[in-house]
Design a protein around this motif. Structure first.
Motif, PDB file in Angstrom:
ATOM      1  N   UNK A  77       0.838  -1.199   0.000  1.00  0.00           N
ATOM      2  CA  UNK A  77       0.000   0.000   0.000  1.00  0.00           C
ATOM      3  C   UNK A  77       0.876   1.254   0.000  1.00  0.00           C
ATOM      4  N   UNK A  78       1.916   1.253   0.834  1.00  0.00           N
ATOM      5  CA  UNK A  78       2.821   2.407   0.901  1.00  0.00           C
ATOM      6  C   UNK A  78       3.464   2.659  -0.459  1.00  0.00           C
ATOM      7  N   UNK A  79       3.972   1.606  -1.076  1.00  0.00           N
ATOM      8  CA  UNK A  79       4.703   1.747  -2.332  1.00  0.00           C
ATOM      9  C   UNK A  79       3.786   2.016  -3.526  1.00  0.00           C
ATOM     10  N   UNK A  80       2.505   1.779  -3.352  1.00  0.00           N
ATOM     11  CA  UNK A  80       1.563   2.020  -4.447  1.00  0.00           C
ATOM     12  C   UNK A  80       1.152   3.483  -4.557  1.00  0.00           C
ATOM     13  N   UNK A  81       1.476   4.292  -3.549  1.00  0.00           N
ATOM     14  CA  UNK A  81       1.029   5.681  -3.550  1.00  0.00           C
ATOM     15  C   UNK A  81       2.020   6.580  -4.298  1.00  0.00           C
ATOM     16  N   UNK A  82       1.547   7.370  -5.255  1.00  0.00           N
ATOM     17  CA  UNK A  82       2.439   8.317  -5.942  1.00  0.00           C
ATOM     18  C   UNK A  82       3.150   9.260  -4.972  1.00  0.00           C
ATOM     19  N   UNK A 120       4.392   8.599  -2.140  1.00  0.00           N
ATOM     20  CA  UNK A 120       5.583   7.951  -1.600  1.00  0.00           C
ATOM     21  C   UNK A 120       6.772   8.183  -2.520  1.00  0.00           C
ATOM     22  N   UNK A 121       6.570   8.018  -3.800  1.00  0.00           N
ATOM     23  CA  UNK A 121       7.671   8.161  -4.747  1.00  0.00           C
ATOM     24  C   UNK A 121       8.008   9.628  -5.023  1.00  0.00           C
ATOM     25  N   UNK A 122       7.081  10.515  -4.715  1.00  0.00           N
ATOM     26  CA  UNK A 122       7.343  11.945  -4.889  1.00  0.00           C
ATOM     27  C   UNK A 122       8.173  12.513  -3.742  1.00  0.00           C
ATOM     28  N   UNK A 123       7.981  11.970  -2.533  1.00  0.00           N
ATOM     29  CA  UNK A 123       8.608  12.574  -1.359  1.00  0.00           C
ATOM     30  C   UNK A 123       9.595  11.672  -0.615  1.00  0.00           C
ATOM     31  N   UNK A 124       9.349  10.376  -0.563  1.00  0.00           N
ATOM     32  CA  UNK A 124      10.146   9.481   0.289  1.00  0.00           C
ATOM     33  C   UNK A 124      11.407   9.038  -0.448  1.00  0.00           C
ATOM     34  N   UNK A 125      12.552   9.221   0.175  1.00  0.00           N
ATOM     35  CA  UNK A 125      13.829   8.851  -0.434  1.00  0.00           C
ATOM     36  C   UNK A 125      14.320   7.482   0.027  1.00  0.00           C
ATOM     37  N   UNK A 126      13.784   6.999   1.134  1.00  0.00           N
ATOM     38  CA  UNK A 126      14.169   5.687   1.647  1.00  0.00           C
ATOM     39  C   UNK A 126      13.038   5.165   2.524  1.00  0.00           C
ATOM     40  N   UNK A 127      12.770   3.851   2.450  1.00  0.00           N
ATOM     41  CA  UNK A 127      11.724   3.239   3.266  1.00  0.00           C
ATOM     42  C   UNK A 127      12.234   1.879   3.732  1.00  0.00           C
ATOM     43  N   UNK A 128      12.305   1.712   5.044  1.00  0.00           N
ATOM     44  CA  UNK A 128      12.751   0.441   5.617  1.00  0.00           C
ATOM     45  C   UNK A 128      11.845   0.072   6.783  1.00  0.00           C
ATOM     46  N   UNK A 129      11.723  -1.223   7.025  1.00  0.00           N
ATOM     47  CA  UNK A 129      11.010  -1.731   8.191  1.00  0.00           C
ATOM     48  C   UNK A 129      11.982  -2.523   9.062  1.00  0.00           C
ATOM     49  N   UNK A 130      11.859  -2.353  10.373  1.00  0.00           N
ATOM     50  CA  UNK A 130      12.646  -3.090  11.345  1.00  0.00           C
ATOM     51  C   UNK A 130      11.684  -3.946  12.164  1.00  0.00           C
ATOM     52  N   UNK A 131      11.865  -5.272  12.118  1.00  0.00           N
ATOM     53  CA  UNK A 131      10.969  -6.205  12.796  1.00  0.00           C
ATOM     54  C   UNK A 131      11.646  -6.770  14.040  1.00  0.00           C
ATOM     55  N   UNK A 132      11.000  -6.581  15.178  1.00  0.00           N
ATOM     56  CA  UNK A 132      11.567  -7.013  16.459  1.00  0.00           C
ATOM     57  C   UNK A 132      11.710  -8.532  16.506  1.00  0.00           C
ATOM     58  N   UNK A 133      12.936  -9.010  16.797  1.00  0.00           N
ATOM     59  CA  UNK A 133      13.181 -10.456  16.909  1.00  0.00           C
ATOM     60  C   UNK A 133      13.827 -10.833  18.240  1.00  0.00           C
ATOM     61  N   UNK A 134      14.010  -9.874  19.149  1.00  0.00           N
ATOM     62  CA  UNK A 134      14.625 -10.200  20.432  1.00  0.00           C
ATOM     63  C   UNK A 134      15.251  -8.977  21.068  1.00  0.00           C
ATOM     64  N   UNK A 135      16.174  -9.196  21.997  1.00  0.00           N
ATOM     65  CA  UNK A 135      16.862  -8.092  22.666  1.00  0.00           C
ATOM     66  C   UNK A 135      18.223  -8.552  23.157  1.00  0.00           C
ATOM     67  N   UNK A 163       3.998  15.083   2.552  1.00  0.00           N
ATOM     68  CA  UNK A 163       3.674  13.653   2.467  1.00  0.00           C
ATOM     69  C   UNK A 163       2.541  13.297   3.424  1.00  0.00           C
ATOM     70  N   UNK A 164       2.644  13.767   4.657  1.00  0.00           N
ATOM     71  CA  UNK A 164       1.634  13.440   5.663  1.00  0.00           C
ATOM     72  C   UNK A 164       0.294  14.112   5.383  1.00  0.00           C
ATOM     73  N   UNK A 165       0.307  15.157   4.553  1.00  0.00           N
ATOM     74  CA  UNK A 165      -0.928  15.866   4.202  1.00  0.00           C
ATOM     75  C   UNK A 165      -1.544  15.368   2.900  1.00  0.00           C
ATOM     76  N   UNK A 166      -0.892  14.422   2.242  1.00  0.00           N
ATOM     77  CA  UNK A 166      -1.332  13.983   0.914  1.00  0.00           C
ATOM     78  C   UNK A 166      -2.504  13.001   0.991  1.00  0.00           C
ATOM     79  N   UNK A 167      -3.227  12.889  -0.119  1.00  0.00           N
ATOM     80  CA  UNK A 167      -4.304  11.908  -0.214  1.00  0.00           C
ATOM     81  C   UNK A 167      -3.748  10.491  -0.085  1.00  0.00           C
ATOM     82  N   UNK A 168      -2.578  10.265  -0.658  1.00  0.00           N
ATOM     83  CA  UNK A 168      -1.970   8.941  -0.580  1.00  0.00           C
ATOM     84  C   UNK A 168      -1.667   8.524   0.836  1.00  0.00           C
ATOM     85  N   UNK A 169      -1.213   9.467   1.654  1.00  0.00           N
ATOM     86  CA  UNK A 169      -0.907   9.108   3.040  1.00  0.00           C
ATOM     87  C   UNK A 169      -2.174   8.779   3.815  1.00  0.00           C
TER      88      UNK A 169
END
Length: 334
Positions: free
Chosen positions: A241-246, A248-263, A290-296
């Motif tokens: 969904x994030x990557x499908x929004x125009x 995202x590609x107009x404003x976001x220069x990098x997108x990463x997810x960090x998934x918790x696996x321990x400590x 970006x946060x004000x856009x229809x895509x967001x």
């Protein structure tokens, strides 16, 4: 304060000063260390790790609010935030990157500091920002009586430290330099730090190694989902969904997810975080647009279906690169 005569000492760990780099499409391991600064905030308002917030004689202050004049970092409350912000970047960062004799920080592939900026967008005060007006569309005449309440996010910053494997964490942090002297520095300038271990998925790699602004989103899963189910939906359905929004590609220069696996150790605060999204931008205005856009708005609706929106939060920070041995950055193979 004494300084090294080697003028490259502070920057030789990152582009364009390094001679060699590496890259990968494999998921990296990141220790996303969220932190709060050492200050006089009462413990009822912000929790404190045992042994943190040191006095000038090196003793832990159990209740800094009761003894603010003893805080080693800064006793003057008017200067506390500025002094901490400067110390973390200009003193603590170089200490972490410094290689003492018989130590090795090469397993650290990336170390960014993200310093939260109060004037940047947050989940507590998001754009658009509107002028305070009266019913007849005039600016209010009594702003002193209508100052909005400031809602402080849980954390003041975020240290983004990446490794190739979990084993590399111990290779670095169990060395005397980190196990003793870096921890002593943390206990002096921080109030609390998290100790999570996460797996990083880079969904939109950065074409640059110097993205100045970062939007940090801390996700707590919806009560109906297990951590595994939540992370899977975040990585596949929500990322799509994030990557499908125009926008995202107009404003976001990098997108990463960090998934918790321990400590790495007991971590009552960090262990509750199910995942973190990290989005980079060229400017603070780009974050706001970006946060004000229809895509967001589409993104936010989808996010609300899988997260606990009351617990989750986002905020914006300035990004400082301390160590970067990864160039070019590539998307993670899923």
């Amino acid at each position: 304060m004494a300084t090294s005569i080697d003028s490259s000492a502070d920057n030789r760990h990152r582009p364009p000063y390094r001679a060699t780099y590496q890259t990968t499409t494999a998921p990296l391991i990141v220790t996303p260390t969220f932190l709060t600064r050492a200050d006089r905030t009462p413990p009822t308002e912000r929790p404190q790790d045992e042994g943190f917030t040191r006095s000038r004689d090196g003793q832990a202050l159990d209740n800094p609010a009761a003894e603010p004049a003893k805080i080693a970092l800064e006793a003057n409350a008017n200067l506390a935030y500025e002094h901490w912000d400067e110390y973390w970047r200009k003193v603590h960062g170089p200490k972490f990157a410094y290689e003492e004799p018989d130590t090795d920080n090469e397993p650290v592939l990336r170390y960014d500091q993200i310093h939260r900026v109060a004037a940047g967008p947050s989940s507590y005060f998001r754009p658009p920002y509107l002028a305070m007006t009266t019913a007849d569309a005039k600016l209010v005449g009594d702003p002193h009586a209508q100052v909005p309440t400031y809602q402080r996010p849980r954390w003041d910053g975020f240290a983004y430290i990446a490794y190739a494997t979990e084993a590399d964490i111990d290779k670095v942090l169990k060395q005397p330099q980190y196990d003793k002297r870096i921890v002593a520095d943390e206990q002096t300038v921080f109030r609390m730090v998290t100790r999570s271990i996460t797996r990083e998925y880079i969904l939109l790699p950065s074409p640059s190694h110097r993205d100045p602004i970062t939007l940090v989103k801390i996700h707590y899963r919806h009560p109906s989902l297990s951590r595994e189910a939540f992370q899977q939906r975040l990585l596949t359905e929500h990322a799509a969904v994030v990557l499908a929004q125009p926008a995202t590609h107009a404003y976001v220069r990098r997108y990463a997810q960090l998934h918790n696996i321990g400590s790495t150790q007991f971590d009552p605060e960090g262990s509750r975080m199910d995942a973190i999204s990290v989005l980079a931008f060229a400017s603070m205005n780009d974050v706001e647009d970006y946060l004000s856009s229809d895509g967001y708005r589409v993104i936010e609706v989808d996010e609300a279906s899988i997260t606990d929106i009351e617990q989750s939060e986002f905020w914006t920070g300035l990004t400082y690169s301390v160590i970067n041995r990864l160039l070019p950055e590539l998307a993670t193979s899923l």
